[in-house]
Design a protein around this motif. Structure first.
Motif, PDB file in Angstrom:
ATOM      1  N   THR A 134       0.687  -1.216  -0.125  1.00 17.70           N
ATOM      2  CA  THR A 134      -0.039  -0.079  -0.175  1.00 17.70           C
ATOM      3  C   THR A 134       0.999   1.460  -0.082  1.00 17.70           C
ATOM      4  N   VAL A 135       0.753   2.150  -0.996  1.00 15.95           N
ATOM      5  CA  VAL A 135       1.598   3.445  -0.888  1.00 15.95           C
ATOM      6  C   VAL A 135       0.939   4.394  -0.565  1.00 15.95           C
ATOM      7  N   GLU A 136       1.140   5.067   0.527  1.00 19.15           N
ATOM      8  CA  GLU A 136       0.398   6.128   1.229  1.00 19.15           C
ATOM      9  C   GLU A 136       1.032   7.419   0.965  1.00 19.15           C
ATOM     10  N   LEU A 137       0.220   8.054   0.280  1.00 16.07           N
ATOM     11  CA  LEU A 137       0.745   9.545  -0.028  1.00 16.07           C
ATOM     12  C   LEU A 137      -0.037  10.588   0.671  1.00 16.07           C
ATOM     13  N   ILE A 138       0.546  11.706   1.096  1.00 16.97           N
ATOM     14  CA  ILE A 138       0.054  12.765   1.696  1.00 16.97           C
ATOM     15  C   ILE A 138       0.061  14.194   0.730  1.00 16.97           C
ATOM     16  N   TRP A 139      -0.868  14.737   0.250  1.00 15.10           N
ATOM     17  CA  TRP A 139      -1.179  15.738  -0.616  1.00 15.10           C
ATOM     18  C   TRP A 139      -1.512  17.168   0.161  1.00 15.10           C
ATOM     19  N   SER A 140      -1.216  18.242  -0.531  1.00 12.27           N
ATOM     20  CA  SER A 140      -1.538  19.370  -0.068  1.00 12.27           C
ATOM     21  C   SER A 140      -1.831  20.407  -1.248  1.00 12.27           C
ATOM     22  N   GLY A 141      -2.539  21.353  -0.856  1.00 11.47           N
ATOM     23  CA  GLY A 141      -2.796  22.194  -2.148  1.00 11.47           C
ATOM     24  C   GLY A 141      -2.535  23.829  -1.435  1.00 11.47           C
ATOM     25  N   ASP A 142      -1.773  24.636  -2.115  1.00 11.56           N
ATOM     26  CA  ASP A 142      -1.717  25.889  -1.561  1.00 11.56           C
ATOM     27  C   ASP A 142      -2.578  26.988  -2.240  1.00 11.56           C
ATOM     28  N   ALA A 143      -3.627  26.725  -2.954  1.00  9.37           N
ATOM     29  CA  ALA A 143      -4.795  27.508  -3.556  1.00  9.37           C
ATOM     30  C   ALA A 143      -5.804  26.542  -3.881  1.00  9.37           C
ATOM     31  N   PRO A 144      -7.065  27.391  -4.257  1.00  5.28           N
ATOM     32  CA  PRO A 144      -8.006  26.148  -4.947  1.00  5.28           C
ATOM     33  C   PRO A 144      -7.768  25.901  -5.912  1.00  5.28           C
ATOM     34  N   ALA A 165      -9.063  24.194  -9.965  1.00  5.40           N
ATOM     35  CA  ALA A 165     -10.449  24.031 -10.397  1.00  5.40           C
ATOM     36  C   ALA A 165     -10.594  22.794 -10.945  1.00  5.40           C
ATOM     37  N   ALA A 166      -9.798  21.872 -11.240  1.00  4.72           N
ATOM     38  CA  ALA A 166     -10.047  20.546 -12.036  1.00  4.72           C
ATOM     39  C   ALA A 166     -10.035  19.496 -10.886  1.00  4.72           C
ATOM     40  N   ASP A 167     -10.479  18.302 -11.302  1.00  2.58           N
ATOM     41  CA  ASP A 167     -10.345  17.072 -10.591  1.00  2.58           C
ATOM     42  C   ASP A 167      -9.238  16.367 -11.157  1.00  2.58           C
ATOM     43  N   TYR A 168      -8.206  16.282 -10.421  1.00  2.64           N
ATOM     44  CA  TYR A 168      -6.864  15.465 -10.899  1.00  2.64           C
ATOM     45  C   TYR A 168      -7.134  14.146 -10.346  1.00  2.64           C
ATOM     46  N   ALA A 169      -6.565  13.170 -11.312  1.00  5.92           N
ATOM     47  CA  ALA A 169      -6.542  11.864 -10.726  1.00  5.92           C
ATOM     48  C   ALA A 169      -5.148  11.609 -10.394  1.00  5.92           C
ATOM     49  N   ALA A 214      -6.713   6.767  -9.541  1.00  8.92           N
ATOM     50  CA  ALA A 214      -7.734   7.235  -8.895  1.00  8.92           C
ATOM     51  C   ALA A 214      -7.731   8.743  -8.546  1.00  8.92           C
ATOM     52  N   SER A 215      -8.954   9.087  -8.176  1.00  3.61           N
ATOM     53  CA  SER A 215      -9.197  10.586  -7.311  1.00  3.61           C
ATOM     54  C   SER A 215      -8.380  10.386  -5.865  1.00  3.61           C
ATOM     55  N   PRO A 216      -8.002  11.414  -5.529  1.00  2.00           N
ATOM     56  CA  PRO A 216      -7.183  11.229  -4.084  1.00  2.00           C
ATOM     57  C   PRO A 216      -8.383  10.622  -2.909  1.00  2.00           C
ATOM     58  N   ALA A 217      -7.675   9.678  -1.926  1.00  2.00           N
ATOM     59  CA  ALA A 217      -8.475   9.653  -0.825  1.00  2.00           C
ATOM     60  C   ALA A 217      -9.723   8.598  -1.317  1.00  2.00           C
ATOM     61  N   LEU A 218      -9.450   7.675  -2.323  1.00  2.00           N
ATOM     62  CA  LEU A 218     -10.396   6.568  -2.788  1.00  2.00           C
ATOM     63  C   LEU A 218     -11.751   7.368  -3.398  1.00  2.00           C
ATOM     64  N   GLY A 219     -11.397   8.595  -3.775  1.00  2.00           N
ATOM     65  CA  GLY A 219     -12.580   9.398  -4.590  1.00  2.00           C
ATOM     66  C   GLY A 219     -13.189  10.255  -3.595  1.00  2.00           C
ATOM     67  N   ASP A 253      -3.802   9.747   0.892  1.00  2.00           N
ATOM     68  CA  ASP A 253      -4.297   8.961  -0.214  1.00  2.00           C
ATOM     69  C   ASP A 253      -3.683   7.735  -0.101  1.00  2.00           C
ATOM     70  N   LEU A 254      -4.493   6.670  -0.177  1.00  2.00           N
ATOM     71  CA  LEU A 254      -3.864   4.978  -0.275  1.00  2.00           C
ATOM     72  C   LEU A 254      -4.089   4.365  -1.466  1.00  2.00           C
ATOM     73  N   HIS A 255      -3.106   3.840  -2.096  1.00  2.00           N
ATOM     74  CA  HIS A 255      -3.125   2.977  -3.251  1.00  2.00           C
ATOM     75  C   HIS A 255      -2.465   1.520  -2.959  1.00  2.00           C
ATOM     76  N   THR A 256      -3.488   0.625  -3.168  1.00  2.00           N
ATOM     77  CA  THR A 256      -2.993  -0.784  -2.865  1.00  2.00           C
ATOM     78  C   THR A 256      -2.688  -1.490  -4.257  1.00  2.00           C
ATOM     79  N   LEU A 257      -1.212  -1.824  -4.204  1.00  2.00           N
ATOM     80  CA  LEU A 257      -0.909  -2.695  -5.620  1.00  2.00           C
ATOM     81  C   LEU A 257      -0.636  -3.975  -5.118  1.00  2.00           C
ATOM     82  N   ALA A 258      -0.622  -4.938  -5.916  1.00  5.91           N
ATOM     83  CA  ALA A 258       0.111  -6.248  -6.004  1.00  5.91           C
ATOM     84  C   ALA A 258       0.639  -6.868  -7.526  1.00  5.91           C
ATOM     85  N   ALA A 259       1.673  -7.355  -7.136  1.00  9.17           N
ATOM     86  CA  ALA A 259       2.472  -7.777  -8.052  1.00  9.17           C
ATOM     87  C   ALA A 259       3.050  -9.039  -7.890  1.00  9.17           C
TER      88      ALA A 259
END
Length: 126
Positions: A25-35, A37-41, A58-63, A78-84
């Motif tokens: 599981t990849v744990e990401l912590i995101w932050s924004g410094d301004a509003p 406008a778009a929904d980035y994946a 995916a959209s952040p935080a499981l959408g 924001d968590l992303h689970t991957l298996a290989a």
């Protein structure tokens, strides 16, 4: 890592799954410094020998927290689970970035001076 549109990847971590050696599981912590406008994946690519082994988009935080509702200063987990097959191996890497679903345009990473560079950041697997 700072991206265009005022988005910062504050921290990243890799959590191994004790029940399955093939899964992380990849744990990401995101932050924004301004509003924003778009929904980035978010994309997370598990790379081996220069090839995408498996990925998560995916959209952040499981959408639950798309980028267009972030407030300045919010920190989004924001968590992303991957298996290989074979699990983590020496030399494996993660590529992490963001893109706009409308046109699949990726955000670029900014250097310390704010100059755009590539469109993902790379981290060695632990």
């Amino acid at each position: 890592a700072r991206f265009e549109q005022g988005i910062t990847l504050v921290r990243r971590g890799v959590l191994t799954n004790t029940a399955s050696v093939n899964q992380i599981t990849v744990e990401l912590i995101w932050s924004g410094d301004a509003p924003i406008a778009a929904d980035y994946a978010v994309f997370v690519h598990w790379m081996r020998a220069g090839q995408v082994l498996v990925q998560s988009d995916a959209s952040p935080a499981l959408g639950y927290f798309p980028t267009n509702i972030w407030r300045p200063g919010d920190q989004i987990i924001d968590l992303h689970t991957l298996a290989a097959p074979g699990g983590m191996q020496a030399g494996d890497e993660l590529r992490i970035g963001l893109y706009n679903r409308d046109g699949n345009q990726r955000l670029r990473v900014l250097d310390a001076a704010g100059t755009p560079g590539g469109d993902y950041v790379t981290f060695a697997m632990p």
